[in-house]
Design an enzyme around this catalytic site. Sequence first.
Site, PDB file in Angstrom:
ATOM      1  N   ARG A 230       0.885  -1.180   0.000  1.00 16.12           N
ATOM      2  CA  ARG A 230       0.000   0.000   0.000  1.00 16.12           C
ATOM      3  C   ARG A 230       0.911   1.215   0.000  1.00 16.12           C
ATOM      4  O   ARG A 230       1.636   1.428   0.979  1.00 16.12           O
ATOM      5  CB  ARG A 230      -0.930  -0.017   1.219  1.00 16.12           C
ATOM      6  CG  ARG A 230      -1.688   1.285   1.375  1.00 16.12           C
ATOM      7  CD  ARG A 230      -2.817   1.221   2.381  1.00 16.12           C
ATOM      8  NE  ARG A 230      -3.963   0.496   1.858  1.00 16.12           N
ATOM      9  CZ  ARG A 230      -5.199   0.611   2.330  1.00 16.12           C
ATOM     10  NH1 ARG A 230      -5.457   1.430   3.342  1.00 16.12           N
ATOM     11  NH2 ARG A 230      -6.186  -0.089   1.805  1.00 16.12           N
TER      12      ARG A 230
ATOM     13  N   HIS B  51      -7.073   0.555  -6.683  1.00 14.75           N
ATOM     14  CA  HIS B  51      -7.359  -0.309  -5.526  1.00 14.75           C
ATOM     15  C   HIS B  51      -8.024  -1.591  -6.055  1.00 14.75           C
ATOM     16  O   HIS B  51      -9.210  -1.835  -5.842  1.00 14.75           O
ATOM     17  CB  HIS B  51      -8.277   0.437  -4.556  1.00 14.75           C
ATOM     18  CG  HIS B  51      -8.304  -0.121  -3.157  1.00 14.75           C
ATOM     19  ND1 HIS B  51      -7.568  -1.227  -2.766  1.00 14.75           N
ATOM     20  CD2 HIS B  51      -9.007   0.272  -2.053  1.00 14.75           C
ATOM     21  CE1 HIS B  51      -7.806  -1.472  -1.473  1.00 14.75           C
ATOM     22  NE2 HIS B  51      -8.672  -0.588  -1.033  1.00 14.75           N
TER      23      HIS B  51
ATOM     24  N   GLN C  41     -10.095  -4.046  -3.785  1.00 14.91           N
ATOM     25  CA  GLN C  41     -11.404  -3.504  -3.425  1.00 14.91           C
ATOM     26  C   GLN C  41     -12.412  -3.754  -4.552  1.00 14.91           C
ATOM     27  O   GLN C  41     -13.530  -4.217  -4.315  1.00 14.91           O
ATOM     28  CB  GLN C  41     -11.276  -1.992  -3.175  1.00 14.91           C
ATOM     29  CG  GLN C  41     -12.557  -1.339  -2.717  1.00 14.91           C
ATOM     30  CD  GLN C  41     -12.957  -1.763  -1.318  1.00 14.91           C
ATOM     31  OE1 GLN C  41     -12.168  -1.698  -0.404  1.00 14.91           O
ATOM     32  NE2 GLN C  41     -14.191  -2.212  -1.160  1.00 14.91           N
TER      33      GLN C  41
ATOM     34  N   ASP D 110     -17.378   6.985  -2.199  1.00  9.29           N
ATOM     35  CA  ASP D 110     -16.166   6.877  -1.391  1.00  9.29           C
ATOM     36  C   ASP D 110     -15.892   8.281  -0.848  1.00  9.29           C
ATOM     37  O   ASP D 110     -16.523   9.262  -1.277  1.00  9.29           O
ATOM     38  CB  ASP D 110     -15.007   6.378  -2.280  1.00  9.29           C
ATOM     39  CG  ASP D 110     -13.701   6.153  -1.514  1.00  9.29           C
ATOM     40  OD1 ASP D 110     -13.729   6.114  -0.256  1.00  9.29           O
ATOM     41  OD2 ASP D 110     -12.641   6.024  -2.171  1.00  9.29           O
TER      42      ASP D 110
ATOM     43  N   CYS E 208     -16.531   1.533  -0.033  1.00 10.78           N
ATOM     44  CA  CYS E 208     -15.360   0.721   0.329  1.00 10.78           C
ATOM     45  C   CYS E 208     -15.031   0.818   1.814  1.00 10.78           C
ATOM     46  O   CYS E 208     -14.395  -0.079   2.355  1.00 10.78           O
ATOM     47  CB  CYS E 208     -14.166   1.137  -0.503  1.00 10.78           C
ATOM     48  SG  CYS E 208     -13.781   2.901  -0.392  1.00 10.78           S
TER      49      CYS E 208
ATOM     50  N   ARG F 235     -13.984  -8.730   1.433  1.00  7.62           N
ATOM     51  CA  ARG F 235     -12.570  -8.471   1.147  1.00  7.62           C
ATOM     52  C   ARG F 235     -11.745  -9.708   1.511  1.00  7.62           C
ATOM     53  O   ARG F 235     -10.855 -10.114   0.775  1.00  7.62           O
ATOM     54  CB  ARG F 235     -12.069  -7.259   1.955  1.00  7.62           C
ATOM     55  CG  ARG F 235     -12.665  -5.913   1.579  1.00  7.62           C
ATOM     56  CD  ARG F 235     -12.220  -5.440   0.211  1.00  7.62           C
ATOM     57  NE  ARG F 235     -10.780  -5.422   0.065  1.00  7.62           N
ATOM     58  CZ  ARG F 235      -9.961  -4.436   0.491  1.00  7.62           C
ATOM     59  NH1 ARG F 235     -10.473  -3.364   1.051  1.00  7.62           N
ATOM     60  NH2 ARG F 235      -8.651  -4.505   0.309  1.00  7.62           N
TER      61      ARG F 235
HETATM   62  N1   CP Z   1     -11.461  -0.275   2.013  1.00  9.85           N
HETATM   63  C1   CP Z   1     -10.194  -0.311   2.476  1.00  9.85           C
HETATM   64  O1   CP Z   1      -9.235  -0.555   1.736  1.00  9.85           O
HETATM   65  O2   CP Z   1     -10.089  -0.082   3.810  1.00  9.85           O
HETATM   66  P1   CP Z   1      -8.727   0.100   4.623  1.00  9.85           P
HETATM   67  O3   CP Z   1      -8.136   1.410   4.166  1.00  9.85           O
HETATM   68  O4   CP Z   1      -9.144   0.114   6.059  1.00  9.85           O
HETATM   69  O5   CP Z   1      -7.811  -1.038   4.298  1.00  9.85           O
HETATM   70  N1  NVA Z   2     -10.092   6.580  -1.761  1.00  8.72           N
HETATM   71  C1  NVA Z   2      -9.756   6.164  -0.422  1.00  8.72           C
HETATM   72  C2  NVA Z   2      -9.992   4.700  -0.263  1.00  8.72           C
HETATM   73  C3  NVA Z   2      -9.677   4.148   1.110  1.00  8.72           C
HETATM   74  C4  NVA Z   2      -9.907   2.672   1.188  1.00  8.72           C
HETATM   75  C5  NVA Z   2      -8.316   6.525  -0.132  1.00  8.72           C
HETATM   76  O1  NVA Z   2      -7.446   6.333  -0.994  1.00  8.72           O
HETATM   77  O2  NVA Z   2      -8.041   7.040   0.974  1.00  8.72           O
END
Ligand code: CP
Ligand code: NVA
Length: 307
Positions: free
Chosen positions: A104, A131, A134, A224, A263, A291
Amino acid sequence: MRLRHILVPEDLSTGEIEAIFAVSEDLRAKYEAGIREPLLPGRVLALVFEKPSLRTRVSFETAMAHLGGSSIFLGEDCGFASSRESIEDFGRVLSQYVDGIVCRTKSHDTIGEMAAVSTVPVINGLSDSSHPCQALADLYTLKRHVGRLAGLTFSFVGDGNNVARSLAVACGLLGMRFVLAAPDGYRFDEAFLSHFAAILPGAEIVETGDPREAVKDAAVVYTDVWASMGQEKERAKRAEALRPFQVNERLMREAPDAVFMHCLPARRGEEVTDGVIDGPQSLVIEEAANRMHVQKGLLAWLLSQTK
Ligand code: CP
Ligand code: NVA
């Protein structure tokens, strides 16, 4: 078997996504019957995270435990993408110890740099532009709920962000129509749209400034956060631009047959109201649960190919 990295949804073919969904469905049914099938005994997954996470981190870690493997979480103190050592050295060394790496990162390029040197599969656990895990879990959830995907309309109302981009591509791969309702400046950029047209000729993607129009005939209304991780300083400006795109009870009344998805984490009262996220159309908790099931499917499918 060829080394595979899953950095964006289009790293998978339609048939491969369907195969992953089939493995996920099998493992989910077994899990619900109390069976945790050890398909990856002794395998180790590293999670290298530059940003916070609940769902992605825990669902990958529990997935590995249920599959008979284990995981190692590497947060800020591991020196990744810092002055401690190069990403190339980090990736070349880490991939000697583990069977897969979930990354990440703040920048999508960092995941690309890791994948370029890794000798084991790298999975994108969220970057600024994508992502994919997701999107896979979301479409699996929708499929379980509606019974099919091809021909359905997926309506995303809000910022055209990393999650929206991955969903648009995943929808295209699975024969769905994707609609983005967003204000000027928050829609997909030209580079993404021309890439989309090149990889998915014939797939339907529509952008509009009218959220009511966007949710007409929708199978799912999705939103989101308006400011993603790393965009905190823009929160006020983004909230002002995106306020007319809030998913609230009034908007959901325009799509009475649609489900609502997000998400998570959500900023309740901003992009979505309590009434919608906790309401009868909402699938958000099942979506989050999936997930884990879908990442189990992905890990079992991916890691059993490589060794
Ligand atoms: N939806 C998602 O990726 O959540 P987190 O940021 O908590 O991993
Ligand atoms: N768009 C959001 C998704 C988090 C799961 C972010 O990148 O923070």
